[in-house]
Scaffold this active site. Structure first.
Site, mmCIF file in Angstrom:
data_model
loop_
_atom_site.group_PDB
_atom_site.id
_atom_site.type_symbol
_atom_site.label_atom_id
_atom_site.label_comp_id
_atom_site.label_asym_id
_atom_site.label_seq_id
_atom_site.Cartn_x
_atom_site.Cartn_y
_atom_site.Cartn_z
ATOM 1 N N GLY A 147 -48.230 -120.009 17.054
ATOM 2 C CA GLY A 147 -47.528 -119.653 15.837
ATOM 3 C C GLY A 147 -48.109 -118.430 15.155
ATOM 4 N N ASP A 168 -44.645 -106.804 18.751
ATOM 5 C CA ASP A 168 -44.026 -105.656 18.083
ATOM 6 C C ASP A 168 -42.674 -106.051 17.495
ATOM 7 O OD1 ASP A 168 -46.220 -104.265 19.177
ATOM 8 O OD2 ASP A 168 -45.082 -103.897 21.014
#
Length: 316
Positions: free
Chosen positions: A226, A253
């Site tokens: 997470g 990204d």
């Protein structure tokens, strides 16, 4: 508008193969060619989400020309800084079980004049108050560890907000200029504080320490476990269920792009970050997710941090 700066971009070739057998002739089932580099990927994800983005990057040689062409084809405004050396080419080998083997070239060495031209590129674009500038990736040869710190200082002087995704000495130096957001993964977070991280609680303490170093907020990626968002306003933890991991290239990204596109602050931006990252790992190569790929229902966000949860891949 989100402007990205990628000091060490690349031309990325991804081959999907049945298995990686050393010493054998491997036959790819799928071949992809994409513009690469962390900031480049952020711009690609921002554009896929329908937002305007400008990609500032040094480009040289035939690979550099192809990177510019590919980016323009994806609707991205390209702001190239010409350099004498050739843009690097990277190779990724993707296996059916999600295992990815990458070969990253070192890239060209930038001269002092090229380094200054890259910094000055910010002055060539109308950066409005409150716009985001995402500074991402490793530094090429020729750029010292304080280069990002100088970039952060210049961007703040122009009134922009800064998201920084780098590591090591470059990260520590830039923290002194107080970037608005830093985005380390677990390994980079452990290296920044100089100790191993075994649990989510360890990662939370490390992120809080980066706030004392100068970060406005910390968006920490813990891989499959997470993400954490930690700021002076508090901390939140988010995760997402993923059916199949196809490629994790550029997933971090895409996550940063989702975070910035959703405002770059608070739990809603964290949820957007996790949704974009989860979508990206289910796509081939470094394909960036579009809104149709996102599944917000698969994301959970909570201020109740699972402090004792072990990291599936402890960072040292």
């Amino acid at each position: 508008m989100i402007l990205t700066v990628t000091p060490n971009p690349s031309l990325d070739r991804t081959y999907e193969i049945p298995a990686l057998d050393r010493g054998e002739v491997l036959r790819a089932t799928v071949e992809r060619m994409d513009p690469g580099g962390k900031g480049v990927n952020v711009s690609r994800a921002v554009a896929a989400a329908g937002h305007r983005t400008v990609a500032v990057l040094p480009l040289g040689g035939a690979p550099g020309a192809l990177v510019a062409q590919l980016l323009a084809g994806q609707g991205i405004d390209v702001a190239p800084v010409p350099i004498a050396g050739a843009t690097r080419s990277n190779i990724a080998l993707a296996e059916p079980d999600g295992t990815l083997t990458k070969i990253n070239a070192p890239g060209p060495e930038l001269t002092p004049a090229e380094s200054e031209s890259l910094l000055s590129a910010l002055d060539d674009h109308a950066v409005a108050e409150g716009d985001w500038i995402a500074c991402c990736g490793s530094l090429p040869r020729g750029l010292g560890p304080r280069w990002y710190a100088e970039l952060v200082a210049r961007a703040h002087a122009a009134g922009a907000r800064i998201a920084l995704d780098t590591s090591g000495a470059s990260l520590l130096a830039a923290l002194k200029e107080r970037p608005d957001v830093v985005k380390p993964n677990a390994e980079e977070l452990a290296a920044a504080v100089g100790r191993p991280l075994a649990t989510v609680g360890d990662a939370l303490k490390a992120a809080e320490e980066l706030l004392t170093y100068g970060a406005g907020s910390v968006l920490a990626s813990l891989g499959a476990d997470g993400q954490l968002l930690v700021s002076g306003a508090g901390a939140h933890f988010a995760s997402a269920s993923v059916a199949t991991v196809r490629s994790n290239v550029g997933a971090g990204d895409a996550s940063l792009a989702g975070f910035l596109a959703a405002g770059g602050t608070g739990p809603d931006a964290l949820a957007s970050a996790v949704a974009h990252g989860a979508a990206a790992v289910q796509l081939p190569g470094s394909v960036m997710p579009s809104p149709a790929d996102l599944d917000p229902r698969a994301v959970t966000v909570s201020a109740d941090i699972p402090l004792n949860r072990p990291l599936s891949e402890p960072a040292s």
